[in-house]
Structure formats: C-alpha cells, structure tokens
Scaffold this active site. Structure first.
Site, PDB file in Angstrom:
ATOM      1  N   ASP A 160       3.591  32.444  55.401  1.00  0.00           N
ATOM      2  CA  ASP A 160       4.640  31.158  55.543  1.00  0.00           C
ATOM      3  C   ASP A 160       4.895  32.234  56.862  1.00  0.00           C
ATOM      4  O   ASP A 160       6.894  31.992  56.982  1.00  0.00           O
ATOM      5  CB  ASP A 160       4.978  30.532  54.523  1.00  0.00           C
ATOM      6  CG  ASP A 160       5.050  29.577  53.827  1.00  0.00           C
ATOM      7  OD1 ASP A 160       3.922  29.538  53.943  1.00  0.00           O
ATOM      8  OD2 ASP A 160       5.177  30.072  52.744  1.00  0.00           O
TER       9      ASP A 160
ATOM     10  N   GLU B  19       4.182  19.461  57.979  1.00  0.00           N
ATOM     11  CA  GLU B  19       5.683  20.313  57.403  1.00  0.00           C
ATOM     12  C   GLU B  19       5.374  20.808  57.760  1.00  0.00           C
ATOM     13  O   GLU B  19       4.647  21.309  58.472  1.00  0.00           O
ATOM     14  CB  GLU B  19       5.033  20.808  55.563  1.00  0.00           C
ATOM     15  CG  GLU B  19       3.749  21.488  55.520  1.00  0.00           C
ATOM     16  CD  GLU B  19       3.148  21.791  54.237  1.00  0.00           C
ATOM     17  OE1 GLU B  19       3.977  21.040  53.492  1.00  0.00           O
ATOM     18  OE2 GLU B  19       2.412  21.971  54.305  1.00  0.00           O
TER      19      GLU B  19
END
Length: 570
Positions: free
Chosen positions: A66, A242
């Site tokens: 991430d 997302e």
C-alpha cells in the site's frame, strides 16, 4: 512540547522501566542475540543482472504494501501499511526515486498506535502521505483498525523528526487520502459502504469525498458526497473500489482508485472531472495498471498489481508506486506485497503506467542522471543482498520491529549483542510478544544468528521464529526439560501446534541458529561449534508462511524470540 522531545522522554521512561523489570526477574535466564546475518539468493536476480543504467523493481522488497508518495522540493517521501507491527508506518526518503533511505516510522509512540490486542492483519491500513505547500506541512492520513480509533490524521513540518498526536476523523470506511487544491482548499476521499439498503452485491463499495477544515483538522459535517458508485462500470459488478487519490493537471481533476480486490483481479483505474467534487467520468481505456490478463505460468511472474499513487518530478515527469506480489514456483506469497515503481506516461488526457499492462520485468531504466546506489551509503538494498547486523548498536536499525508494542519494552542493549527479555506471552498470543522481527525479503534466503542462552526451566525458550501470524508460524529454539537442554522445532497452523522434532544438546557456549529457505521449503539448522551445522526435523514446507494459506495482508517475518511462557514440550 515537540514530537521529537516527547519521543525522547518516552524512550527514557521505557529504558528505566525495562531496567527495573530486569532487576525483579532474577530467576529468568539471561540471553543475548548477536551476529545476525540475512542473505538473499533469488534466481530472478542472478538471471537478470543489472547493467549500469538499470535498477530493480520492487524498490522495497518484502512486506511493504500500500505505498503512498509525496514530494517537497527535491525530496520524495514514501510510506507503507504496517498493520499491527510496532512502530507503525515506515517512512522512506529519496531524491531520485531509485535510492531510498528509511528515516523512521510515522507512528512510533503508544499514544499514536493502539494495536496491543490486534491480530497481525489489523492495525494500520493504507496510509496516505501528502505535502501541503500552503502551510509547509506534511499530513499522513490512514485507518487504524484498533483501539477504537478508526480514520485518523497526524502531521509534521519534518517527516524525519517526529509526528503529532493522533487526530480522529469523523467518518466511517477505510483508505482515506487527502488532497490540497491549488486554491488552498483541502478534501478527503475514502472508500465506504454504499448507503443502507442500496448494496447490490458482495464487494460493492463507493468512493466519498468531504471538505476538510485545515484549522480544525476535521471533515466538515454534512459535506460528504458519493463520487463513484461501485467502480468504473456498476453493471459489471466491480468489487472493492478503494485506495482513492485525487490529482490535478491542466485544470482537470483526476481520481485514481484500486479496483478488483487485492488478489489476482487487482487493478488501477482512473476518472476525470471539472470539479474536485465531481461528477467523475471513467476513462475509456481503464484499467491503467494490472497484471490479471496474462498466462499463469509466465516467467518472472509479478501479480496482484494495484493500489497505486502518483508523484510528479521537478521536471514535470510522473512516476507511480504500487503494490504487487512475486509468487514462488508453487504460487506461494511468502514475502508478501511489495512496493514497485513504474514511469507514468501522462502525455495524453489520462495517465498510463508504462509497461503496466504487459507482463512486468524485474529491471527498469534509471532516470536520466541517476546512479544506482541501493545497498550503499545507508540506502535500502534491493536485489540479492546480504544484511549483517552485530546487534550491538544502542539504537537498532529501523528495519527491526516488534509486534503490538514498542521493542523498547523488552530489549536491552549490550556490548556483545541485544538481550530480548522474555515476556509472559508466547508467539501465539494476541498481545505484545518479546520478538525482534526482520521482514522476509526473498524467496530463497539464508539467515543466522548467535544465541548465548541457558534456560532455567521448561517455561523458558529463546530462538528464531518464522512468523506469518499468531496462528501460522514456526518456532526453532532452546528450552529445558528436567536437567537437560533441548533444541525444538514446532509448527503452528490455524492455531494448532505440532512438535516437528527435538534433540537433547549440551550448551557450553553460544549456539548458532540458521534457517535456509529454498523455493517452498525451509531447513532449520544449528551449530554448537559455530562451524558445523546439523539439521533438525528435515526440510519443512513454507506453506503456512504464505498469504494464500494463512490469509491476512502481511508477509512473513523472521523473529529473534524469547518467552517465559513456553508450551513446547520436547
């Protein structure tokens, strides 16, 4: 009081507490770890040696998922998810996007990170780092699935000198990101559930935007608006939209998101609008990054690519960082989701990752004028590297982390190594554990450490753990039964533990413990003379150290582990 001073006071208090605790546990055996070595042997690097004008991607190997990136002047800063690892949110800096140094962690105090009871894949999800030139301040916004915190933000003037206390944010959902418009306004975008009663299928999510009050560090109540419903094409039932980020270029607003879930269908998609609050229209050429369309048996396989962030260089070029995995020959994902980088072509209307829609290669061309210094002068290594740490420095390297609590709670520096003072928890506990962890960064590896230790009872154990989670791990260490010392190897799968092997040993001096990983097998070896190694338990499968078996979002960790609650019986 500034964050740096607060952190210094915290460390002094912790050292005092540890010293007092050590005085009161005279019955616990002293043990010292020293001469740690880790070496990568991956064939992808031996088969693809670098030329002078090349560098490897991933730029951060092992469990660094991430990624988010920002720039101030000539300095880039990059952060990653850290889940229940402590300290949280590792932060790296670079001047050229190739050579990276870790400058610390964003969340390095218990007041910022409440993960004491969290599973290994809870805690910190998808941090976003952005620099606001209008107030010369860095912001890190994230979701903390622990301690009742939820979405939160911290900030600083200097990312290397400590961050503020946590400011909780008043909205639900995950994956928040902050955007500073060129008129000084600020916004937050994030993933959320669709309005109650409108969910159409499992994985149906929306992207919301809020106005953000920079004075109060809080979203403006009632300003929220859904700007994407479901994803690029709701009729196709897209899942898990997302990881949103907003960018502005040539007067237009661009919203980039991950879509398809963090797995084989993962991708990155882009939308455009005339306003920060939409409406956002998807590009016709989506996705702009994915590895989902290619043969499963492709060479040098990279998969699961997505969850990206873009940065503009001082000369107007663009690069994107993103997560992806490199599975081993059995499809295992032992070293987790890693940080990759690609140049981004934004010469047209929409950005596109260069070679992000073909099978990815392990090497990239260096940006013009940049030299590859990775592994030298304090820059983080990549490729096949060797990392050696005598463990004698008072301030351990940033790559040494703990789980669910500060490492200062259980370590003591010594001239001959580091003491990992045993806690009354073992490796299977949903609690802080006394283990110093180093990320696994290769498929094929060799690691070793010297351990000076004589347990006094069967409740004591020290050694190495190969750790995917509290429910999936190996423990290789020394304990006692009656008057004899034993070396043991235990496998824990789904929380159920099984003794693989044990042997009675004579301890006259430090023992050397070694783990060798090759493809999907691990070998646990020991040496009583420092030269000749003996295997314990034969080769064992690395399956339980893989995400596809153990679940969760982390990669495997190698831990220097000690406990006073040992339950392994030789």
């Amino acid at each position: 009081m500034n964050p740096r001073t607060m952190h210094s006071i915290f460390l002094k208090k912790k050292r005092t507490m540890v010293a007092i605790a050590m005085l009161s546990v005279g019955s616990i055996s002293a043990q010292t770890f020293s001469d740690f070595s880790y070496k990568g042997n991956d064939k992808i690097y031996t088969n693809n040696p670098l030329k002078e004008n090349e560098f490897y991607s991933p730029i951060l190997q092992g469990c660094y998922p991430d990624p988010s990136i920002t720039r101030k002047g000539d300095d880039y800063y990059l952060v990653n998810s850290s889940f229940s690892m402590f300290p949280g949110v590792p932060i790296f800096t670079s001047k050229d996007l190739v050579n990276w140094k870790q400058v610390g962690h964003v969340l390095d105090r218990p007041s910022q990170l409440k993960v004491e009871k969290g599973g290994v894949s809870q805690g910190i999800y998808a941090p976003d780092i952005k620099y606001n030139k209008y107030n010369d301040t860095f912001y890190m916004i994230t979701t903390q699935i622990a301690g009742g915190i939820g979405n939160m933000v911290v900030k600083t003037k200097d990312p290397a000198k400590g961050w503020s206390e946590v400011q909780k944010l008043n909205f639900d959902g995950i994956d928040p990101a902050i955007f500073f418009d060129d008129n000084g306004k600020a916004y937050i975008v994030h993933n959320d559930a669709p309005p109650k009663g409108t969910e159409q299928y499992n994985g149906h999510r929306v992207i919301k935007i809020w106005d953000y009050d920079l004075e109060k560090d809080q979203v403006v109540a009632g300003s929220d608006k859904i700007i994407v419903n479901g994803g690029v094409d709701l009729s196709q039932k897209p899942i898990w939209i997302e990881g949103p980020h907003i960018y502005k270029k040539a007067g237009k607003y661009f919203l980039m998101c991950a879509e398809g879930g963090t797995g084989g269908n993962h991708s990155e998609v882009i939308f455009m609008s005339d306003s920060a609050k939409g409406p956002f229209v998807p590009a016709t050429n989506n996705p702009i990054l994915t590895q989902r369309y290619f043969p499963k048996d492709r060479r040098d396989k990279v998969d699961w690519a997505g969850h990206a962030d873009l940065v503009e260089t001082p000369d107007g070029k663009y690069y994107g960082v993103f997560l992806a995995i490199r599975p081993n020959e059995k499809g295992r994902v032992n070293h987790g989701r890693e940080t990759f980088i690609l140049p981004v072509d934004w010469s047209g209307k929409y950005p596109v990752f260069e070679n992000g829609l073909v099978p990815m290669k392990p090497k990239l061309k260096l940006p013009e004028g940049v030299k590859n210094k990775t592994g030298k002068d304090g820059f983080f290594p990549n490729g096949n590297f060797t990392y050696i740490d005598k463990l004698t420095d008072k301030n351990l390297d940033f790559r040494w982390i703990a789980m669910r609590g500060p490492r200062e709670n259980f370590i003591t520096s010594a001239k001959n190594g580091v003491k990992v003072n045993p806690m009354e928890t073992n490796i299977k506990a949903l609690a802080p554990v006394s283990a110093l962890f180093h990320r696994l960064q290769h498929e094929d590896f060799e690691t070793s450490v010297s351990l000076d230790y004589k347990p006094k009872s069967e409740k004591e154990l020290a050694g190495i753990t190969c750790y995917q989670s509290e429910r999936f791990n190996y423990v290789f260490g020394i304990t006692k039964k009656d008057k004899d010392f034993y070396i043991v190897l235990e496998r824990t799968e789904k929380g159920e533990s099984k003794l693989i092997a044990s042997e009675k040993i004579t301890l006259s001096k430090a023992i050397k413990l070694q783990v060798i990983g090759e493809r999907d097998e691990h070998q646990f070896n020991y040496s009583l003379d420092g030269k000749n190694f003996k295997n314990l338990g034969g080769p064992v499968s690395g399956d339980i150290l893989s995400t596809d078996v153990a679940g969760g979002f982390t990669g495997s960790l190698i831990g220097l582990y000690s406990t006073s609650s040992n339950d392994i019986k030789p």
